[in-house]
Enzyme design. Structure first.
Site, PDB file in Angstrom:
ATOM      1  N   ARG A   1       1.095   1.236  -5.806  1.00 39.68           N
ATOM      2  CA  ARG A   1       1.714   0.976  -4.717  1.00 39.68           C
ATOM      3  C   ARG A   1       0.702  -0.016  -4.484  1.00 39.68           C
ATOM      4  O   ARG A   1      -0.216  -1.236  -3.545  1.00 39.68           O
ATOM      5  CB  ARG A   1       1.902   1.368  -3.415  1.00 39.68           C
TER       6      ARG A   1
ATOM      7  N   LYS B   1       4.032  -9.649 -19.347  1.00 34.17           N
ATOM      8  CA  LYS B   1       3.874  -8.640 -20.074  1.00 34.17           C
ATOM      9  C   LYS B   1       2.123  -8.463 -20.510  1.00 34.17           C
ATOM     10  O   LYS B   1       0.777  -8.108 -20.125  1.00 34.17           O
ATOM     11  CB  LYS B   1       4.372  -7.875 -21.303  1.00 34.17           C
TER      12      LYS B   1
ATOM     13  N   ASN C   1       0.929  -0.078   6.181  1.00 36.76           N
ATOM     14  CA  ASN C   1       1.853  -0.460   4.733  1.00 36.76           C
ATOM     15  C   ASN C   1       2.295  -2.045   5.678  1.00 36.76           C
ATOM     16  O   ASN C   1       2.818  -1.901   6.108  1.00 36.76           O
ATOM     17  CB  ASN C   1       2.068   0.568   4.148  1.00 36.76           C
ATOM     18  N   GLY C   2       1.826  -3.131   4.753  1.00 35.28           N
ATOM     19  CA  GLY C   2       2.108  -4.303   5.376  1.00 35.28           C
ATOM     20  C   GLY C   2       1.017  -5.179   6.466  1.00 35.28           C
ATOM     21  O   GLY C   2       0.062  -4.690   5.371  1.00 35.28           O
TER      22      GLY C   2
ATOM     23  N   GLU D   1      -0.697  -9.580 -17.348  1.00 41.41           N
ATOM     24  CA  GLU D   1      -1.021  -8.557 -16.831  1.00 41.41           C
ATOM     25  C   GLU D   1      -1.098  -7.257 -17.462  1.00 41.41           C
ATOM     26  O   GLU D   1      -2.503  -6.987 -16.462  1.00 41.41           O
ATOM     27  CB  GLU D   1      -0.059  -8.204 -15.697  1.00 41.41           C
TER      28      GLU D   1
ATOM     29  N   GLU E   1       8.930 -13.210 -21.001  1.00 40.37           N
ATOM     30  CA  GLU E   1       8.434 -12.016 -20.461  1.00 40.37           C
ATOM     31  C   GLU E   1       7.115 -11.230 -21.624  1.00 40.37           C
ATOM     32  O   GLU E   1       6.737 -10.396 -20.861  1.00 40.37           O
ATOM     33  CB  GLU E   1       9.827 -11.012 -19.943  1.00 40.37           C
TER      34      GLU E   1
ATOM     35  N   LYS F   1       2.561  -2.434  -7.753  1.00 43.39           N
ATOM     36  CA  LYS F   1       3.729  -2.330  -8.377  1.00 43.39           C
ATOM     37  C   LYS F   1       5.076  -2.683  -7.469  1.00 43.39           C
ATOM     38  O   LYS F   1       5.668  -3.856  -7.962  1.00 43.39           O
ATOM     39  CB  LYS F   1       4.411  -0.659  -8.776  1.00 43.39           C
TER      40      LYS F   1
ATOM     41  N   TRP G   1      -4.038  -1.956  -1.212  1.00 37.76           N
ATOM     42  CA  TRP G   1      -3.571  -2.992  -1.867  1.00 37.76           C
ATOM     43  C   TRP G   1      -4.170  -3.941  -0.706  1.00 37.76           C
ATOM     44  O   TRP G   1      -4.096  -4.397  -0.314  1.00 37.76           O
ATOM     45  CB  TRP G   1      -2.471  -2.920  -2.587  1.00 37.76           C
TER      46      TRP G   1
ATOM     47  N   CYS H   1       1.471  -1.254  -0.153  1.00 34.32           N
ATOM     48  CA  CYS H   1       0.202   0.195  -0.277  1.00 34.32           C
ATOM     49  C   CYS H   1       0.758   1.405  -0.228  1.00 34.32           C
ATOM     50  O   CYS H   1       2.278   1.298  -0.041  1.00 34.32           O
ATOM     51  CB  CYS H   1      -0.874   0.241   1.333  1.00 34.32           C
TER      52      CYS H   1
ATOM     53  N   HIS I   1       5.972 -31.119 -26.349  1.00 30.18           N
ATOM     54  CA  HIS I   1       6.054 -32.297 -24.959  1.00 30.18           C
ATOM     55  C   HIS I   1       4.589 -32.210 -24.228  1.00 30.18           C
ATOM     56  O   HIS I   1       4.698 -31.340 -22.847  1.00 30.18           O
ATOM     57  CB  HIS I   1       7.224 -31.885 -23.780  1.00 30.18           C
TER      58      HIS I   1
HETATM   59  O1  M6R Z   1      10.120  -4.620  -7.531  1.00 33.33           O
HETATM   60  P1  M6R Z   1      10.385  -6.488  -8.402  1.00 33.33           P
HETATM   61  O2  M6R Z   1      11.470  -6.151  -9.675  1.00 33.33           O
HETATM   62  O3  M6R Z   1      10.884  -7.224  -7.291  1.00 33.33           O
HETATM   63  O4  M6R Z   1       9.112  -6.444  -8.537  1.00 33.33           O
HETATM   64  C1  M6R Z   1       8.749  -7.675  -8.819  1.00 33.33           C
HETATM   65  C2  M6R Z   1       8.054  -8.376  -9.753  1.00 33.33           C
HETATM   66  O5  M6R Z   1       6.433  -7.650  -8.928  1.00 33.33           O
HETATM   67  C3  M6R Z   1       7.404  -7.533 -11.059  1.00 33.33           C
HETATM   68  O6  M6R Z   1       8.482  -7.903 -11.579  1.00 33.33           O
HETATM   69  C4  M6R Z   1       6.275  -7.962 -12.413  1.00 33.33           C
HETATM   70  O7  M6R Z   1       6.781  -8.712 -12.427  1.00 33.33           O
HETATM   71  C5  M6R Z   1       5.954  -6.833 -12.653  1.00 33.33           C
HETATM   72  N1  M6R Z   1       5.180  -6.897 -12.607  1.00 33.33           N
HETATM   73  C6  M6R Z   1       5.841  -7.096 -14.542  1.00 33.33           C
HETATM   74  O8  M6R Z   1       6.163  -6.350 -14.991  1.00 33.33           O
END
Ligand code: M6R
Length: 627
Positions: free
Chosen positions: A27, A500, A99-100, A503, A496, A622, A75, A2, A519
């Site tokens: 966040r 992308k 937060n936490g 998400e 990746e 994020k 969040w 958060c 496989h």
């Molecule tokens: O801050 P970080 O790089 O440790 O975050 C890791 C993942 O949460 C982050 O890369 C996530 O997969 C992204 N939203 C992908 O775009």
């Protein structure tokens, strides 16, 4: 997961809080709220949904007589994302944001019920307000009550608390989740937040709270206390190099698009910061050689990371093995931390994390420190928890990444690992002379470096790559599902590309090593499925083409990404997206820096066509500071 903001001073309080929350919205964004000291009481406003929902409720709020307040963007972990569970929470005179996670919240809740109270929300956060309230009922003074309560909670948390009878005083405590404070250089007053971004409008000098710290903030300044002893402590203020203007969209419709286009610049910035402005010459040394020496002394490196950062670390593994000849693993932090990893005598564990706050990655590094293992990190955020816990922090220079989908930080992580791998190259056993590769990376091409020059051509809106990409996207946008496949360096890129798309466009997509498709997943191929194949002319090219034949035989639609002029690949694909360079122009190990942005844009364009919220996709945040 958060975002927290706190402010005391003479600025328009609701404006400071809402502006700050918008900087922190990445966040978490399922609900938000603020609490403001007015003349003789605390006014709380909350709403489910984005900050804009809450903002409409405070429009027209009378700002006369306000002295400060706190705010929160959430969040959800405990309880649904609705207005009741939104922060701030209030118990009597106590109002707080959190937060936490408070791990022992059930025990506290039992005491709350035992004493005949009924919590209003389902959150763990509200329990802290009860603890402070009970403490004050016993006659303890407010700041001391916060301190004593803080010592009773378990788990990683940051909490900011205010009391209706003490206007102009906010108290922040940190244990795990980040909290940073700064003094307003212009008008006086103090601001506090989960990261530096909301503070940049008022100061470029901030102090990061350490775990177990308290910050007592009034308009006059900040006092730091050690929560365990209650004694006063000093905390250093550091200069922050990011500026507030990097937090704007600069005319782009989304942060993600802006950040994709920033990659030519962030590659140069990261390169310059890592190997020094005058290191166009070879062989090179890095600005910080301590970590390099530690890797040279290690007999094995384990990289740990999550999500996109894990994909960057997979590429790092390939480069470390190829250039440095060092045994390297790339591990998911969430798995590594609960396994029984067998560590070698001179093991080095490296965290890769954009935010520097990801709970699982941080936990692994803390565990390793406790076991006496050397630790290193590649991160984008100075002062972050991960940067502070490791022996050797290395920083990319990507500037703040606001879009939840990581783009420029991904290529920044890749670049840092690539530079390290090249710096580590240890003599004759390796096939590629470091000089030639670094030359390809740093050699000047007219006014810019070689690699960013090629990347600018890839990203050119009227260029061959973008035109072909747009046609492909228009055609395949309604596909039932997507597979991304590649071999070698293109496998992490395939993972990746799929991540992308999932998400931000909410489309089912899977990344596969091309050799693995047969496989199992090949059973799913049919014309309604699109396969995106990453097939530059590298050492894996012919094998990838064979795998592509298998895909084509099953009738899936094919979008192929490869070197310009590759007629064989183009003939097999429904859409061929060319990288505008010849094979000999760039070493194959550098191609990921051109391919990653194309895959990012593929996902971006599909998401835009589907109308999703590109910068703040549903259910995500994020900075993932919970397990
Ligand atoms: O801050 P970080 O790089 O440790 O975050 C890791 C993942 O949460 C982050 O890369 C996530 O997969 C992204 N939203 C992908 O775009």
């Amino acid at each position: 997961m958060c975002g927290i903001i706190g402010y005391v001073g003479d600025r328009k309080v609701t404006e400071v809080l809402i502006k700050g929350l918008k900087r922190l919205e990445y966040r978490g964004y399922d609900s938000s709220g603020i609490a403001v000291f007015t003349n003789d009481r605390i006014e709380v406003t909350k709403a489910a949904g984005k900050i804009a929902e809450m903002e409409t409720r405070v429009a027209g709020f009378d700002m006369a007589g306000t002295h400060g307040g706190i705010g929160h963007t959430r969040w959800a972990t405990h309880g649904a994302p609705n207005t009741t569970n939104a922060h701030p929470h209030r118990v009597g005179d106590i109002v707080l944001v959190h937060n936490g996670i408070i791990e022992n919240f059930r025990e506290i809740q039992e005491e709350v019920f035992r004493r005949g109270f009924k919590p209003q929300s389902e959150t763990d956060s509200e329990m802290f307000a009860f603890l402070v309230h009970f403490e004050m009922e016993r006659g303890t003074e407010f700041v001391e009550a916060v301190r004593k309560s803080f010592l009773k909670v378990q788990g990683a948390s940051s909490i900011v608390v205010m009391h209706e009878k003490f206007p102009g005083l906010i108290v922040g405590v940190r244990n795990g989740s980040p909290l940073v404070v700064g003094c307003d250089g212009e008008l006086g007053g103090v601001a506090m937040a989960s990261d530096v971004q909301p503070l940049l409008d008022y100061t470029d000098r901030v102090a990061f709270l350490e775990n177990g710290d308290m910050a007592i903030c009034t308009a006059k300044g900040i006092e730091f206390l050690d929560a365990a002893s209650g004694r006063r402590i000093e905390r250093p203020f550091a200069k922050i190099e990011w500026s507030a203007d990097r937090l704007d969209k600069n005319g782009y419709p989304h942060y993600m698009l802006k950040e994709i286009h920033e990659q030519s610049r962030t590659i140069i910035d990261t390169l310059a910061a890592a190997i020094g402005p005058s290191s166009g010459s070879l062989p090179f040394e890095m600005v910080n050689e301590d970590g390099i020496r530690a890797i040279i002394d290690a007999d094995r490196v384990s990289m740990v990371a999550c999500g996109t950062s894990w994909h960057a670390s997979l590429l790092g593994k390939y480069w470390f093995e190829r250039f440095a000849g060092i045994s390297t693993d790339s591990e998911l932090a969430s798995e590594f931390r609960y396994r029984s990893p067998v560590l070698s005598k001179r093991h080095l564990v490296m965290g890769v994390s954009q935010s520097g706050e990801t709970a699982d990655t941080l936990a692994v590094l803390q565990q390793m420190k406790e076991r006496g293992v050397e630790t290193m990190a590649v991160t984008n955020v100075k002062g972050s928890s991960i940067a502070r816990v490791v022996d050797y922090p290395y920083f990319m220079c990507c500037g703040p990444e606001i879009g939840v989908a990581s783009t420029k930080a991904f290529t920044g992580q890749m670049l840092m690992l690539y530079i390290m791998a090249n710096r580590l190259q240890r003599g004759a056993a390796m096939s590629d002379p470091t000089g030639a590769l670094m030359d390809a990376l740093v050699k000047r091409h007219r006014q810019t470096y070689e690699l960013p020059h090629h990347l600018s051509r890839v990203l050119d809106d009227g260029g061959a790559t973008m035109c072909a990409l747009e046609k492909a996207v228009q055609d395949v946008q309604h596909s039932k599902g997507f597979f991304f496949m590649g071999r070698g360096y293109s496998w992490p890129l395939a993972l990746e590309g799929a991540l992308k798309l999932k998400e931000i466009a909410y489309v089912h997509a899977e990344g596969y090593a091309a050799g693995e498709l047969k496989h199992g997943p090949i059973a799913m191929l049919e014309p309604a499925i699109t396969v995106v194949v990453v097939a530059p002319r590298d050492q894996w090219y012919e094998k990838t083409i064979s795998n592509l034949q298998e895909v084509k035989a099953r009738g899936a639609r094919i979008v192929a990404l490869g070197h310009a002029g590759d007629e064989k690949l183009a003939a097999m694909a429904d859409h061929f997206v060319p990288l505008p360079l010849a094979e000999e122009q760039l070493d194959e190990s550098l191609l990921p820096f051109l391919i990653a942005p194309v895959l990012q844009l593929f996902a971006y364009r599909i998401a835009v066509l589907k109308g999703t919220d590109v910068d703040q996709p549903r259910n995500l945040a994020k900075s993932v500071t919970v397990e």
